[in-house]
Design a protein around this motif. Sequence first.
Motif, PDB file in Angstrom:
ATOM      1  N   TYR A  77      28.718  16.773  -6.372  1.00  0.00           N
ATOM      2  CA  TYR A  77      27.945  15.757  -5.654  1.00  0.00           C
ATOM      3  C   TYR A  77      26.458  15.936  -5.953  1.00  0.00           C
ATOM      4  CZ  TYR A  77      26.082  12.997  -1.805  1.00  0.00           C
ATOM      5  OH  TYR A  77      25.399  12.068  -1.059  1.00  0.00           O
ATOM      6  N   GLU A  99      28.614   6.887  -5.331  1.00  0.00           N
ATOM      7  CA  GLU A  99      28.773   7.498  -4.009  1.00  0.00           C
ATOM      8  C   GLU A  99      29.145   6.437  -2.969  1.00  0.00           C
ATOM      9  OE1 GLU A  99      25.051   9.355  -3.067  1.00  0.00           O
ATOM     10  OE2 GLU A  99      25.205  10.808  -4.705  1.00  0.00           O
ATOM     11  N   TYR A 153      31.836  11.614  -4.102  1.00  0.00           N
ATOM     12  CA  TYR A 153      31.448  10.745  -5.208  1.00  0.00           C
ATOM     13  C   TYR A 153      32.673  10.472  -6.064  1.00  0.00           C
ATOM     14  CZ  TYR A 153      31.768  14.697  -8.406  1.00  0.00           C
ATOM     15  OH  TYR A 153      32.234  15.741  -9.148  1.00  0.00           O
TER      16      TYR A 153
END
Length: 194
Positions: A77, A99, A153
């Motif tokens: 992430y 995201e 994500y």
Amino acid sequence: MVKHMLLLATLTAATMLANNAHAGPLADAAVQAEKLAAAGDATKARDLLRQATSDFSQTLPFAIGKAIFVSKPPTGYAMYDPREGSVFKEGETLISYIEPIGLTWKDASTKGKLESHFTVDFDILNPKGEVLATKKGFGDFTFMGFLRNQEIYASLTMHVSGAPAGDYVLRFRFNDVNSGKTASVDQPFKIAGP
């Protein structure tokens, strides 16, 4: 003039107090976390903030927070290398880092855990908005844990070959399986000529 400035300062202070009184659970948790941290309990402060953020996330609409082309697959992430520009050579791979926010979590089959699940569809469109290619269920992601994790994500890799030079739009549709809600994001790109 002095009376006017004093009245203005009093009204401003009263407004700030009123706003702070209605700040909400997230702000209340931040105040408590600051007290815990000041008292030397960093672990409880962090856990309190994480839980408050987790609870707050359930009030957010399902949406896409970030969508960019990256130069190589991300390692985690917010651990990515942005690609410079959106012009690709014919046959070059497109890698998107995306995201989603506001995912719905439900109790998982494992006791005490929560689960989030979303799928991803895509369309490739021309500048007129005509769909040139489409795929449902292109991606399928399930996350499970003890907290409604917000650091989620999707890394999506697209191989576009045989497309003539020109402008296109890559449209991803994220489907939150637990809520039935969808969120879309467009990523314009160009295939360069020879």
